[in-house]
Design a protein around this motif. Structure first.
Motif, PDB file in Angstrom:
ATOM      1  N   UNK A  91      -1.787   8.954  -4.550  1.00  0.00           N
ATOM      2  CA  UNK A  91      -1.280   8.076  -5.617  1.00  0.00           C
ATOM      3  C   UNK A  91       0.196   8.361  -5.889  1.00  0.00           C
ATOM      4  N   UNK A  92       0.572   9.625  -5.861  1.00  0.00           N
ATOM      5  CA  UNK A  92       1.992   9.957  -6.062  1.00  0.00           C
ATOM      6  C   UNK A  92       2.839   9.428  -4.907  1.00  0.00           C
ATOM      7  N   UNK A  93       2.330   9.543  -3.690  1.00  0.00           N
ATOM      8  CA  UNK A  93       3.059   9.022  -2.535  1.00  0.00           C
ATOM      9  C   UNK A  93       3.208   7.506  -2.647  1.00  0.00           C
ATOM     10  N   UNK A  94       2.129   6.841  -3.014  1.00  0.00           N
ATOM     11  CA  UNK A  94       2.200   5.394  -3.219  1.00  0.00           C
ATOM     12  C   UNK A  94       3.194   5.040  -4.311  1.00  0.00           C
ATOM     13  N   UNK A  95       3.203   5.829  -5.371  1.00  0.00           N
ATOM     14  CA  UNK A  95       4.152   5.593  -6.459  1.00  0.00           C
ATOM     15  C   UNK A  95       5.588   5.754  -6.006  1.00  0.00           C
ATOM     16  N   UNK A  96       5.843   6.741  -5.161  1.00  0.00           N
ATOM     17  CA  UNK A  96       7.204   6.930  -4.636  1.00  0.00           C
ATOM     18  C   UNK A  96       7.613   5.753  -3.759  1.00  0.00           C
ATOM     19  N   UNK A  97       6.697   5.279  -2.934  1.00  0.00           N
ATOM     20  CA  UNK A  97       6.997   4.100  -2.117  1.00  0.00           C
ATOM     21  C   UNK A  97       7.245   2.884  -3.006  1.00  0.00           C
ATOM     22  N   UNK A  98       6.449   2.765  -4.054  1.00  0.00           N
ATOM     23  CA  UNK A  98       6.604   1.643  -4.976  1.00  0.00           C
ATOM     24  C   UNK A  98       7.975   1.686  -5.648  1.00  0.00           C
ATOM     25  N   UNK A  99       8.509   2.877  -5.873  1.00  0.00           N
ATOM     26  CA  UNK A  99       9.844   2.995  -6.463  1.00  0.00           C
ATOM     27  C   UNK A  99      10.910   2.345  -5.591  1.00  0.00           C
ATOM     28  N   UNK A 100      10.711   2.370  -4.270  1.00  0.00           N
ATOM     29  CA  UNK A 100      11.648   1.663  -3.382  1.00  0.00           C
ATOM     30  C   UNK A 100      11.657   0.170  -3.700  1.00  0.00           C
ATOM     31  N   UNK A 101      10.470  -0.380  -3.887  1.00  0.00           N
ATOM     32  CA  UNK A 101      10.376  -1.794  -4.245  1.00  0.00           C
ATOM     33  C   UNK A 101      10.994  -2.071  -5.602  1.00  0.00           C
TER      34      UNK A 101
ATOM     35  N   UNK B  40       4.718  -8.905  -5.049  1.00  0.00           N
ATOM     36  CA  UNK B  40       3.716  -8.625  -4.004  1.00  0.00           C
ATOM     37  C   UNK B  40       4.163  -7.451  -3.143  1.00  0.00           C
ATOM     38  N   UNK B  41       5.429  -7.440  -2.753  1.00  0.00           N
ATOM     39  CA  UNK B  41       5.931  -6.379  -1.878  1.00  0.00           C
ATOM     40  C   UNK B  41       5.948  -5.022  -2.569  1.00  0.00           C
ATOM     41  N   UNK B  42       6.243  -5.007  -3.866  1.00  0.00           N
ATOM     42  CA  UNK B  42       6.243  -3.744  -4.605  1.00  0.00           C
ATOM     43  C   UNK B  42       4.828  -3.173  -4.680  1.00  0.00           C
ATOM     44  N   UNK B  43       3.859  -4.029  -4.944  1.00  0.00           N
ATOM     45  CA  UNK B  43       2.457  -3.583  -4.961  1.00  0.00           C
ATOM     46  C   UNK B  43       2.030  -3.160  -3.557  1.00  0.00           C
ATOM     47  N   UNK B  44       2.465  -3.908  -2.543  1.00  0.00           N
ATOM     48  CA  UNK B  44       2.128  -3.553  -1.158  1.00  0.00           C
ATOM     49  C   UNK B  44       2.711  -2.195  -0.778  1.00  0.00           C
ATOM     50  N   UNK B  45       3.918  -1.894  -1.250  1.00  0.00           N
ATOM     51  CA  UNK B  45       4.508  -0.591  -0.939  1.00  0.00           C
ATOM     52  C   UNK B  45       3.668   0.546  -1.516  1.00  0.00           C
ATOM     53  N   UNK B  46       3.126   0.347  -2.717  1.00  0.00           N
ATOM     54  CA  UNK B  46       2.217   1.351  -3.255  1.00  0.00           C
ATOM     55  C   UNK B  46       1.027   1.516  -2.313  1.00  0.00           C
ATOM     56  N   UNK B  47       0.443   0.399  -1.900  1.00  0.00           N
ATOM     57  CA  UNK B  47      -0.716   0.445  -1.006  1.00  0.00           C
ATOM     58  C   UNK B  47      -0.407   1.106   0.320  1.00  0.00           C
ATOM     59  N   UNK B  48       0.721   0.777   0.923  1.00  0.00           N
ATOM     60  CA  UNK B  48       1.100   1.391   2.203  1.00  0.00           C
ATOM     61  C   UNK B  48       1.257   2.896   2.047  1.00  0.00           C
ATOM     62  N   UNK B  49       1.970   3.321   0.995  1.00  0.00           N
ATOM     63  CA  UNK B  49       2.177   4.749   0.784  1.00  0.00           C
ATOM     64  C   UNK B  49       0.875   5.482   0.509  1.00  0.00           C
ATOM     65  N   UNK B  50       0.030   4.874  -0.308  1.00  0.00           N
ATOM     66  CA  UNK B  50      -1.269   5.462  -0.630  1.00  0.00           C
ATOM     67  C   UNK B  50      -2.099   5.622   0.640  1.00  0.00           C
TER      68      UNK B  50
END
Length: 172
Positions: free
Chosen positions: A151-161, A127-137
């Protein structure tokens, strides 16, 4: 008199509450993921209710510390009493606390017997990994970025998760 060139007016800056929401959401989600990944029950039986409380209290302490540090760093001679501005600054950190609630809920689900604690941690990290994509997006869209860049920004945030998920797997 010659006509003056038209100067484009920059878009209005978003209000600080939105910035704090996005910051707190991302920060709180990463904090919750890191805390959940750090849970280790090698030295006793799992206690997901205790772990949920521990994560919630840690987020409260983090929000309080961040709000206090923010108030101290921005202290000015504006005439506002230090106590008032500090309390206001701490209270505006609610998004950080809200962002840990899915992790707390997953652990409370384990306490209720919906799944084991390891399953709750897995659910929380997903859930948190998907949420990080959403927050970044969302943050990128608020900043005026197009769909591709957002989408790229969300993907980079998702990489943190994903980094936290991989670290959790390697550590355990």
């Amino acid at each position: 008199m010659p006509a003056s060139p038209t100067v484009p007016v920059p878009p209005a800056r978003r209000a600080e509450p939105l910035q704090r929401l996005l910051f707190g959401g991302i920060y709180g989600t990463i904090l919750a993921s890191a805390l959940a990944a750090a849970l280790d029950n090698d030295h006793g039986s799992p206690n997901p209710a205790y772990d949920a409380l521990w994560i919630l209290l840690t987020s409260l302490a983090s929000a309080g510390a961040h709000g206090y540090a923010h108030a101290i760093a921005h202290r000015t001679a504006d005439g506002v009493p230090v106590t008032t501005s500090t309390v206001r600054s701490v209270l505006t950190e609610w998004p950080l606390i809200a962002a840990v609630l899915p992790t707390v809920a997953a652990l409370l689900g384990a306490h209720e017997g919906w799944w084991g604690e390891d399953g709750a941690i897995g659910v929380a990290l997903l859930i948190n990994t998907v949420a990080l994509f959403g927050w970044g997006f969302w943050a990128a869209r608020v900043a005026g970025r197009g769909w591709g860049k957002a989408s790229r920004t969300g993907g980079m945030d998702m990489l943190l998760g994903l980094f936290i998920v991989v670290a959790n797997i390697l550590i355990h």
